[in-house]
Design an enzyme around this catalytic site. Structure first.
Site, PDB file in Angstrom:
ATOM      1  N   CYS A  74       0.671  -1.184   0.075  1.00 52.22           N
ATOM      2  CA  CYS A  74       0.062   0.064   0.029  1.00 52.22           C
ATOM      3  C   CYS A  74       0.881   1.301   0.004  1.00 52.22           C
ATOM      4  CB  CYS A  74      -0.937   0.006   1.264  1.00 52.22           C
ATOM      5  SG  CYS A  74      -2.016   1.441   1.442  1.00 52.22           S
ATOM      6  N   CYS A  77       0.298   3.247   3.509  1.00 44.14           N
ATOM      7  CA  CYS A  77       0.731   2.658   5.029  1.00 44.14           C
ATOM      8  C   CYS A  77       2.061   1.759   4.840  1.00 44.14           C
ATOM      9  CB  CYS A  77      -0.372   2.174   5.862  1.00 44.14           C
ATOM     10  SG  CYS A  77      -1.085   0.468   5.018  1.00 44.14           S
ATOM     11  N   CYS A 122      -7.290  -1.143   1.372  1.00 42.39           N
ATOM     12  CA  CYS A 122      -6.101  -1.839   2.523  1.00 42.39           C
ATOM     13  C   CYS A 122      -6.693  -2.019   3.771  1.00 42.39           C
ATOM     14  CB  CYS A 122      -4.671  -0.711   2.430  1.00 42.39           C
ATOM     15  SG  CYS A 122      -3.768  -1.377   3.820  1.00 42.39           S
ATOM     16  N   CYS A 125      -4.900   0.736   6.560  1.00 40.63           N
ATOM     17  CA  CYS A 125      -5.190   2.069   6.685  1.00 40.63           C
ATOM     18  C   CYS A 125      -6.759   2.309   6.004  1.00 40.63           C
ATOM     19  CB  CYS A 125      -4.115   2.812   6.102  1.00 40.63           C
ATOM     20  SG  CYS A 125      -4.129   2.708   4.155  1.00 40.63           S
ATOM     21  N   CYS A 145      -8.313  -5.395  -9.688  1.00 43.95           N
ATOM     22  CA  CYS A 145      -7.967  -4.231 -10.679  1.00 43.95           C
ATOM     23  C   CYS A 145      -7.560  -3.100  -9.603  1.00 43.95           C
ATOM     24  CB  CYS A 145      -9.016  -4.003 -11.877  1.00 43.95           C
ATOM     25  SG  CYS A 145      -8.608  -2.869 -13.048  1.00 43.95           S
TER      26      CYS A 145
END
Length: 165
Positions: A74, A77, A122, A125, A145
């Site tokens: 991510c 984070c 995510c 976060c 995607c």
């Protein structure tokens, strides 16, 4: 279905599309920062995708062509989200995966295009990553995607960055 029923159903979908896509109250995700904090930490394009659920232009991310072995994390984070072994070329212009890492993502329903789509974010976060479609390869048949600006790539053998706190 009669016309009155159809109109009532469409009105409900339109009203639902105006609601927030997911709760963002404190305590929802392990990492909670205000929108202002995220805006200071991230590039404008990444912030728009991760925390305003924008979509980057297809074909604009170099991560779509990334073929090396490693981990996609991510961009907000640093939570590991995908192993490169699960990446494939979907031909859509966005990085695509057929499976995330265990417990790395959460999902919610997105009505932005009127019809429901499965959004994923995510799990650490809450940053928006993309949408899941049922046109991916075996064994899952799923296509995660992903917006490239919502990811960073860490080459195998390089240390993963610490999770942001």
């Amino acid at each position: 279905m009669n016309r009155r029923h159809w109109i009532a159903r469409m009105s409900g979908l339109i009203a639902a599309s105006a609601l927030p896509l997911r709760a963002t109250a404190a305590g929802t995700f392990p990492l909670n920062k205000s929108r202002a904090e995220w805006k200071r930490l991230l590039a404008p394009e990444a912030y728009a995708v991760l925390f305003e659920e924008a979509t980057e232009r297809a074909g604009s991310s170099p991560l779509d062509a990334e073929k090396r072995t490693g981990t996609f994390i991510c961009a907000a984070c640093n939570q590991p989200l995908f192993d490169s072994a699960h990446k494939y070329d979907s031909g859509t212009g966005w990085p695509s995966f057929w499976q995330p890492l265990p417990d790395a993502v959460g999902t919610s329903t997105d009505f932005k295009l009127i019809y429901p789509r499965t959004e994923y974010h995510c799990a650490h976060c809450g940053g928006h990553q993309g949408h899941i479609f049922n046109d991916g390869p075996k064994p899952t048949g799923k296509r995660y995607c992903n917006n490239g600006v919502a990811l960073k790539f860490v080459l195998e053998g390089d240390a993963l960055p610490a999770l942001r706190t």
